[in-house]
Design a protein around this motif. Structure first.
Motif, PDB file in Angstrom:
ATOM      1  N   ARG A  61       0.660 -13.549   7.600  1.00 11.37           N
ATOM      2  CA  ARG A  61       0.401 -14.587   6.591  1.00 11.37           C
ATOM      3  C   ARG A  61       1.674 -15.306   6.189  1.00 11.37           C
ATOM      4  N   GLN A  62       2.769 -14.570   6.000  1.00 10.29           N
ATOM      5  CA  GLN A  62       4.041 -15.205   5.651  1.00 10.29           C
ATOM      6  C   GLN A  62       4.509 -16.128   6.772  1.00 10.29           C
ATOM      7  N   ARG A  63       4.379 -15.664   8.022  1.00  4.88           N
ATOM      8  CA  ARG A  63       4.769 -16.504   9.154  1.00  4.88           C
ATOM      9  C   ARG A  63       3.916 -17.764   9.217  1.00  4.88           C
ATOM     10  N   ASP A  64       2.604 -17.603   9.050  1.00  4.99           N
ATOM     11  CA  ASP A  64       1.705 -18.754   9.102  1.00  4.99           C
ATOM     12  C   ASP A  64       1.997 -19.742   7.979  1.00  4.99           C
ATOM     13  N   ARG A  65       2.291 -19.239   6.776  1.00  5.66           N
ATOM     14  CA  ARG A  65       2.625 -20.138   5.666  1.00  5.66           C
ATOM     15  C   ARG A  65       3.916 -20.900   5.938  1.00  5.66           C
ATOM     16  N   LYS A  66       4.887 -20.212   6.513  1.00  2.46           N
ATOM     17  CA  LYS A  66       6.168 -20.856   6.835  1.00  2.46           C
ATOM     18  C   LYS A  66       5.961 -21.957   7.870  1.00  2.46           C
ATOM     19  N   ILE A  67       5.178 -21.677   8.907  1.00  7.78           N
ATOM     20  CA  ILE A  67       4.894 -22.673   9.942  1.00  7.78           C
ATOM     21  C   ILE A  67       4.141 -23.853   9.344  1.00  7.78           C
ATOM     22  N   ARG A  68       3.148 -23.572   8.504  1.00  3.05           N
ATOM     23  CA  ARG A  68       2.372 -24.640   7.881  1.00  3.05           C
ATOM     24  C   ARG A  68       3.254 -25.504   6.974  1.00  3.05           C
TER      25      ARG A  68
END
Length: 151
Positions: A61-68
């Motif tokens: 989730r943290q990775r996905d939020r950073k990418i988004r």
């Protein structure tokens, strides 16, 4: 009259019973039982069994939020002409050192793409908070290591 179902919900078990309510003054127990669940922790360490799965999900989730967040900022910069639309041109801009650009901004007016590069760096490295202790507190460490930094 009918039947009545009763449940007792606990943290590690569920108790249940079925009553025949044909005579409400004297209900008859038809059946009852309990279902006991195994403990959701490791026996030796006491850590939850799903801890590894939860940590992996949190990292995803943290990775996905950073990418988004990065993609949203890039889209914003492109729409406001602070980043080029062409990916090859963006790669050239990405090679610029944002710290040198920030220093150059003190001496000259930056080009829009240079400003966009700095803003992109801010969005990627956002929210970094110092790990130092509060300097308003007076303790032995303040006089030692932090005292040398502040002087």
């Amino acid at each position: 009259m009918g039947y009545r179902f009763a449940f007792d919900l606990g943290t590690n078990s569920i108790g249940w019973s079925v009553l025949n309510m044909a005579n409400p003054a004297a209900p008859k127990i038809i059946d009852m039982g309990a279902r006991i669940f195994q403990d959701g922790r490791e026996a030796k360490t006491g850590t939850p069994l799903n801890e590894a799965r939860r940590m992996a999900r949190q990292m995803r989730r943290q990775r996905d939020r950073k990418i988004r967040r990065k993609n949203d900022m890039l889209r914003f910069l492109i729409n406001n002409k602070l980043m080029p639309k062409n990916e090859d041109d963006r790669l050239l801009i990405a090679r610029l050192d944002p710290y040198e650009l920030r220093a150059a901004a003190l001496e000259r007016k930056l080009k829009p793409f240079e400003l966009g590069r700095i803003m992109m760096q801010f969005s990627i490295r956002r929210g970094v908070k110092s790990a130092r202790k509060d300097p308003s507190k007076n303790d032995s460490e303040q006089e030692g290591m932090l005292g040398g930094i502040n002087s």
